[in-house]
Design an enzyme around this catalytic site. Structure first.
Site, PDB file in Angstrom:
ATOM      1  CG  ASP A 278      -1.749   1.194   1.396  1.00 23.48           C
ATOM      2  OD1 ASP A 278      -2.316   1.652   0.387  1.00 23.48           O
ATOM      3  OD2 ASP A 278      -1.863   1.712   2.528  1.00 23.48           O
TER       4      ASP A 278
ATOM      5  CG  ASP B  35      -1.839   7.541   0.938  1.00 23.37           C
ATOM      6  OD1 ASP B  35      -0.813   8.047   0.449  1.00 23.37           O
ATOM      7  OD2 ASP B  35      -2.989   7.766   0.501  1.00 23.37           O
TER       8      ASP B  35
ATOM      9  CG  ASP C 245      -5.935  11.673  -1.479  1.00 20.08           C
ATOM     10  OD1 ASP C 245      -5.230  11.966  -2.461  1.00 20.08           O
ATOM     11  OD2 ASP C 245      -6.685  10.686  -1.453  1.00 20.08           O
TER      12      ASP C 245
ATOM     13  CG  ASP D  12      -8.690   4.255  -2.644  1.00 16.92           C
ATOM     14  OD1 ASP D  12      -8.848   4.627  -3.820  1.00 16.92           O
ATOM     15  OD2 ASP D  12      -9.595   4.302  -1.790  1.00 16.92           O
TER      16      ASP D  12
ATOM     17  CG  ASP E 234      -2.516   2.221   6.416  1.00 22.04           C
ATOM     18  OD1 ASP E 234      -3.350   3.036   6.870  1.00 22.04           O
ATOM     19  OD2 ASP E 234      -2.164   2.230   5.233  1.00 22.04           O
TER      20      ASP E 234
END
Length: 276
Positions: free
Chosen positions: A9, A11, A20, A95, A178
């Site tokens: 992942d 972030d 973001d 994402d 996470d």
């Protein structure tokens, strides 16, 4: 370790923040973003926020400079480089969005370590403005997963990744994440795979809530230093397993007798190994 695929992942896993939120907070648009989230999905709100920032006079350079200041620790960087040097294939499944991820990776000279980045599209349009799109266009159809946000089901993506390796021999997967959205892809992993959840974050909490739901072996981590230790220890474990399997294969070969004629006579049979 050509047989190991590590999926990160982004972030709060590679960088120690949400990219973001980092940009929006850094450029002073937090209040507007919070209001948008009350009426629309996160991915849609991010796209509208980029339009809002541009309308306030913020440029692509302003957004890029903000991203370049996002926190990433030396251990995160050395983890990536070490895993790559040990022969593992590295991917990102996030994402966030492609513009944010590539900007940060390029700034830290990490782009070349990843074979693929799978995320929401992020691009600069013909007017020089940043646009963010959903990975799954939920305005056309739903991906059908109630565990994931409408714009991206990482579980569906994980299934496609695993299927793409079927013809490439046996692979073991290690997934690091996470967030809540990282839970679905972890459910798609097998008993021979590994999950590394960040301790006391949503993914870790979901795993702890039902420890029997995952088939993969779980190894938690807390911070960048811890992540590096745990991942490199796992890689070393897999290297030892591969070496042991190769050794066992050599010593489990069947023997077959072969008669060697010498000057019209025959000598005693000699054992020649015939592999399975």
């Amino acid at each position: 370790m050509a047989g190991v695929v590590i999926i990160f992942d982004f972030d709060k896993t590679i960088i120690d923040c949400d990219s973001d939120n980092w940009v929006i907070d850094d450029l002073g648009a937090t209040k507007t973003f919070d209001e948008l989230l009350k009426t629309m999905p996160w991915n849609t709100a991010i796209d509208l926020m980029m339009k809002e920032l541009h309308s306030q006079g913020k440029s692509i350079e302003d957004i890029s400079n903000s991203l370049k200041s996002a926190p990433i620790y030396a251990n995160n960087i050395s983890t990536i480089k070490s895993a790559y040097a040990l022969g593992c294939e590295l991917k990102i499944l996030s994402d966030a969005n492609l513009f944010f991820i590539e900007t940060i990776l390029k700034h830290h000279e990490l782009m070349g370590y990843f074979s693929k980045i799978i995320t929401n599209p992020g691009f600069v349009d013909e007017e020089g403005k940043l646009r963010i799109s959903p990975y799954h266009d939920f305005n056309i159809s739903s991906h059908g997963c109630n565990l994931c946000p409408p714009n991206m089901c990482k579980g569906i993506i994980m299934e496609k990744i695993r299927a793409s390796y079927l013809s490439k021999g046996k692979k073991k997967f290690i997934y690091l994440g996470d967030g809540k959205g990282d839970y679905c892809p972890c459910l798609k992993l097998s008993e021979e795979d590994y999950v590394m959840p960040r301790k006391n974050f949503p993914l870790y909490d979901l795993i702890c809530a039902d420890t029997k739901a995952l088939r993969a072996e779980v190894h938690e981590w807390s911070n960048a230093e811890d992540q590096e230790k745990v991942l490199l220890k796992l890689i070393q474990k897999l290297r030892s397993i591969d070496h042991e399997e190769e050794t066992n294969q050599v010593f489990s070969m069947d023997c077959k007798f072969h008669i060697i004629p010498v000057s019209g006579h025959e000598i005693l049979p000699q054992a020649l190994p015939v592999p399975h």
